[in-house]
Design an enzyme around this catalytic site. Structure first.
Site, PDB file in Angstrom:
ATOM      1  N   TYR A 188       0.814  -1.216   0.000  1.00 12.37           N
ATOM      2  CA  TYR A 188       0.000   0.000   0.000  1.00 12.37           C
ATOM      3  C   TYR A 188       0.848   1.266   0.000  1.00 12.37           C
ATOM      4  O   TYR A 188       0.421   2.306  -0.512  1.00 12.37           O
ATOM      5  CB  TYR A 188      -0.962  -0.003   1.194  1.00 12.37           C
ATOM      6  CG  TYR A 188      -2.197  -0.825   0.936  1.00 12.37           C
ATOM      7  CD1 TYR A 188      -3.024  -0.543  -0.151  1.00 12.37           C
ATOM      8  CD2 TYR A 188      -2.534  -1.901   1.750  1.00 12.37           C
ATOM      9  CE1 TYR A 188      -4.161  -1.303  -0.408  1.00 12.37           C
ATOM     10  CE2 TYR A 188      -3.669  -2.667   1.501  1.00 12.37           C
ATOM     11  CZ  TYR A 188      -4.474  -2.351   0.419  1.00 12.37           C
ATOM     12  OH  TYR A 188      -5.585  -3.099   0.161  1.00 12.37           O
ATOM     13  N   MET A 189       2.046   1.189   0.552  1.00 13.92           N
ATOM     14  CA  MET A 189       2.939   2.356   0.505  1.00 13.92           C
ATOM     15  C   MET A 189       3.522   2.557  -0.894  1.00 13.92           C
ATOM     16  O   MET A 189       4.012   3.638  -1.217  1.00 13.92           O
ATOM     17  CB  MET A 189       4.084   2.193   1.515  1.00 13.92           C
ATOM     18  CG  MET A 189       3.654   2.343   2.960  1.00 13.92           C
ATOM     19  SD  MET A 189       5.052   2.469   4.099  1.00 13.92           S
ATOM     20  CE  MET A 189       5.857   0.885   3.860  1.00 13.92           C
TER      21      MET A 189
END
Length: 331
Positions: A82-83
């Site tokens: 997700y980063m």
């Protein structure tokens, strides 16, 4: 498990444990190899990047791992994705890079401080202790589920008061065996499922449990089809990316191969399709697979555990394990 094999496995595990400073040194050497490859425009056998994007993916994983080691914290695969979602696009892309990186540096993924959410479950005749905490999983079993397996199960001291460790392929079969509430089965069995293909944490826990209790046999029970065989192979021998993880269980026994003891009746059998035949060929080409396993896999038919006609599955499995237990004691 015999003593020689146990000592060999313990020696490998001890040698594989690295201090953070050692891992950082490995990273430095690995980064030097990458820079040399870029400068000389010459890929090595281990380091092959199809594009600049692939190299970028690889360096991101190395950066996140180094960050976790320096801060003594753990990053989940989901968190890393997700980063960097715009870069990796799909979780599967990140997962593959992590496998490749861990394999290339020959460091176990947990030591890289990258973990994942586990899907495995355990219940039955097992007590886990940590400091003043005691968990009796047989009590949790009576509540209908058991315990979620995490990547930190080695922080618990396990005590098996049963006779066997039984891995079942499917979550549905795991709950079916619990719901039958056959007391002799549950009181003598540590029951585990990886819910299909085992995650890192589940394999790690089964290996840890077995090494801490080397006299307890480990059995596997799954579908009689190429995917069931492949899952058994993953537990026993792993794959091209997992040899350095040292969580394979080559002494695992395939319970399906002893079905003749109880004369199971099968409701229906289906023919393998072409893709399944190809997978079967890949499995049987593995030189580690025992010949008696290959002979059973040779059938071009398949059936699922749910196709077995039996009034009480846990009672039948108990009968097989009791037979094998008696056979082992006679050796």
């Amino acid at each position: 498990m015999n003593i020689a094999l146990f000592n060999e496995e313990m020696d490998k595990i001890q040698k594989s444990i690295k201090e953070p400073s050692e891992i950082i040194d490995v990273f430095k050497q690995h980064l030097d190899s990458i820079l040399e490859m870029i400068i000389n425009k010459q890929a090595s056998q281990e380091l092959k990047f199809q594009s600049l994007k692939d190299l970028c993916h690889y360096l991101i994983v190395m950066r996140e791992s180094l960050d976790g080691i320096l801060k003594d914290s753990y990053h989940t695969k989901r968190e890393i994705f997700y980063m960097n979602q715009n870069i990796f696009q799909k979780q599967e892309n990140l997962n593959l890079v992590i496998k490749q990186f861990s394999h290339n540096v020959q460091i176990q993924r947990k030591q890289l401080h990258i973990i994942s959410a586990s899907k495995g479950l355990v219940c039955g005749s097992l007590i886990l202790r940590k400091q003043d905490i005691k968990l009796d999983l047989l009590q949790l079993t009576s509540q209908g589920k058991g315990l979620n397996i995490t990547e930190f199960m080695n922080e618990w001291q396990p005590q098996i008061y049963g006779k066997w460790i039984l891995l079942v392929e499917k979550e549905t079969v795991y709950f079916h065996l619990i719901n039958e509430m056959h007391q002799e089965f549950l009181q003598n069995t540590v029951l585990i499922t990886g819910k299909g293909y085992p995650c890192y944490a589940t394999k790690y826990f089964v290996k840890y449990l077995s090494m801490m209790n080397p006299s307890i046999p480990v059995y596997y029970f799954g579908d009689m089809d190429p995917h069931g065989y492949d899952i058994l192979q993953q537990y026993a021998y792993g794959n091209q990316y997992s040899s350095h993880e040292l969580n394979n269980i080559p002494w695992i026994q395939w319970l399906n191969s002893y079905f003749s003891i109880v004369q199971f009746q099968i409701k229906k059998k289906n023919k393998l399709n072409q893709r399944e035949i190809q997978l079967l060929e890949q499995i049987t080409n593995n030189p580690n697979i025992p010949e008696n396993w290959k002979s059973i896999m040779d059938s071009k038919e398949k059936y699922e555990i749910e196709d077995i006609l039996v009034d009480n599955l846990s009672k039948s499995l108990l009968e097989i394990m009791q037979y094998l237990d008696g056979d082992l004691q006679q050796q």
